[in-house]
Write a protein that holds these residues in place. Sequence first.
Motif, short mmCIF file in Angstrom:
data_model
loop_
_atom_site.label_atom_id
_atom_site.label_comp_id
_atom_site.label_asym_id
_atom_site.label_seq_id
_atom_site.Cartn_x
_atom_site.Cartn_y
_atom_site.Cartn_z
N ILE A 287 0.83 -1.21 0.00
CA ILE A 287 0.00 0.00 0.00
C ILE A 287 0.87 1.26 0.00
N LEU A 288 1.92 1.26 0.81
CA LEU A 288 2.78 2.44 0.92
C LEU A 288 3.67 2.65 -0.30
N ASP A 289 4.12 1.57 -0.92
CA ASP A 289 5.02 1.67 -2.08
C ASP A 289 4.52 0.74 -3.19
N SER A 290 3.42 1.14 -3.80
CA SER A 290 2.80 0.28 -4.81
C SER A 290 3.70 0.07 -6.03
N GLU A 291 4.63 0.97 -6.28
CA GLU A 291 5.55 0.80 -7.41
C GLU A 291 6.48 -0.38 -7.22
N ALA A 292 6.77 -0.74 -5.98
CA ALA A 292 7.62 -1.89 -5.70
C ALA A 292 6.88 -3.20 -5.96
N PHE A 293 5.55 -3.11 -6.10
CA PHE A 293 4.71 -4.28 -6.32
C PHE A 293 3.85 -4.07 -7.56
N PRO A 294 4.49 -4.11 -8.75
CA PRO A 294 3.72 -3.89 -9.98
C PRO A 294 2.68 -4.97 -10.26
N ASP A 295 2.82 -6.10 -9.61
CA ASP A 295 1.82 -7.16 -9.70
C ASP A 295 1.58 -7.67 -8.28
N ALA A 296 0.40 -8.15 -8.03
CA ALA A 296 0.02 -8.55 -6.68
C ALA A 296 0.67 -9.86 -6.26
N THR A 297 0.85 -9.98 -4.96
CA THR A 297 1.26 -11.23 -4.34
C THR A 297 0.04 -11.74 -3.55
N VAL A 298 0.16 -12.93 -3.01
CA VAL A 298 -0.92 -13.46 -2.17
C VAL A 298 -1.16 -12.53 -0.99
N TRP A 299 -0.10 -11.92 -0.48
CA TRP A 299 -0.20 -11.09 0.72
C TRP A 299 -0.38 -9.61 0.42
N SER A 300 -0.37 -9.18 -0.84
CA SER A 300 -0.54 -7.76 -1.17
C SER A 300 -1.88 -7.24 -0.66
N ASP A 301 -1.86 -5.99 -0.23
CA ASP A 301 -3.08 -5.35 0.26
C ASP A 301 -3.80 -6.22 1.29
N TYR A 302 -2.99 -6.88 2.12
CA TYR A 302 -3.50 -7.74 3.20
C TYR A 302 -4.34 -8.91 2.68
N GLY A 303 -4.02 -9.37 1.49
CA GLY A 303 -4.73 -10.52 0.92
C GLY A 303 -6.04 -10.16 0.25
N GLN A 304 -6.17 -8.92 -0.17
CA GLN A 304 -7.41 -8.44 -0.78
C GLN A 304 -7.83 -9.30 -1.98
N GLY A 305 -6.86 -9.71 -2.79
CA GLY A 305 -7.17 -10.51 -3.97
C GLY A 305 -7.73 -11.89 -3.64
N TYR A 306 -7.58 -12.30 -2.40
CA TYR A 306 -8.11 -13.60 -1.95
C TYR A 306 -9.18 -13.39 -0.88
N GLY A 307 -9.87 -12.26 -0.94
CA GLY A 307 -10.95 -12.01 0.01
C GLY A 307 -10.49 -11.82 1.44
N TYR A 308 -9.26 -11.37 1.63
CA TYR A 308 -8.65 -11.15 2.94
C TYR A 308 -8.46 -12.43 3.75
N VAL A 309 -8.66 -13.56 3.14
CA VAL A 309 -8.43 -14.83 3.84
C VAL A 309 -6.97 -14.94 4.30
N PRO A 310 -5.98 -14.47 3.50
CA PRO A 310 -4.60 -14.55 3.98
C PRO A 310 -4.34 -13.76 5.27
N LEU A 311 -5.17 -12.79 5.56
CA LEU A 311 -5.04 -12.03 6.81
C LEU A 311 -5.77 -12.74 7.96
N VAL A 312 -6.92 -13.29 7.67
CA VAL A 312 -7.74 -13.93 8.70
C VAL A 312 -7.21 -15.32 9.05
N LEU A 313 -6.69 -16.05 8.06
CA LEU A 313 -6.27 -17.44 8.27
C LEU A 313 -5.19 -17.60 9.35
N PRO A 314 -4.10 -16.81 9.33
CA PRO A 314 -3.11 -17.02 10.39
C PRO A 314 -3.64 -16.63 11.78
#
Length: 128
Positions: A87-114
Amino acid sequence: MAEHINRGPGRVLVAIYGVFALAATARASVQIATKFGDAPLAYSLSALAAAVYIVATVALARDARRVALAACGFELLGVLVVGTLSILDSEAFPDATVWSDYGQGYGYVPLVLPVAGLWWLLRGRRTA
């Protein structure tokens, strides 16, 4: 005697972690194989997330509490750090990871699961 972590709701955690291990491994493999040069940091972090999900799945399935705690703790730290940095340096992440934006692309499950995993593991320890 300690309660088994892979029983009851623990089985659900094993299943969800297994799905995420499979999804993250497939995603990272395709990203690294086809376009690693486009976003090496993001794709490497996706591979790291996949490895953590695999370790957590195996540890939960085998009732290895210490390893599962370490994997879930590392995963939570990874989601928080990568989520914040993406979120702070979006240029460093030109494509999303599983954990980008707190797992937004996976419905925030990567944040809730741990959090759920740590709760289950620590709850089991207290009632043992």
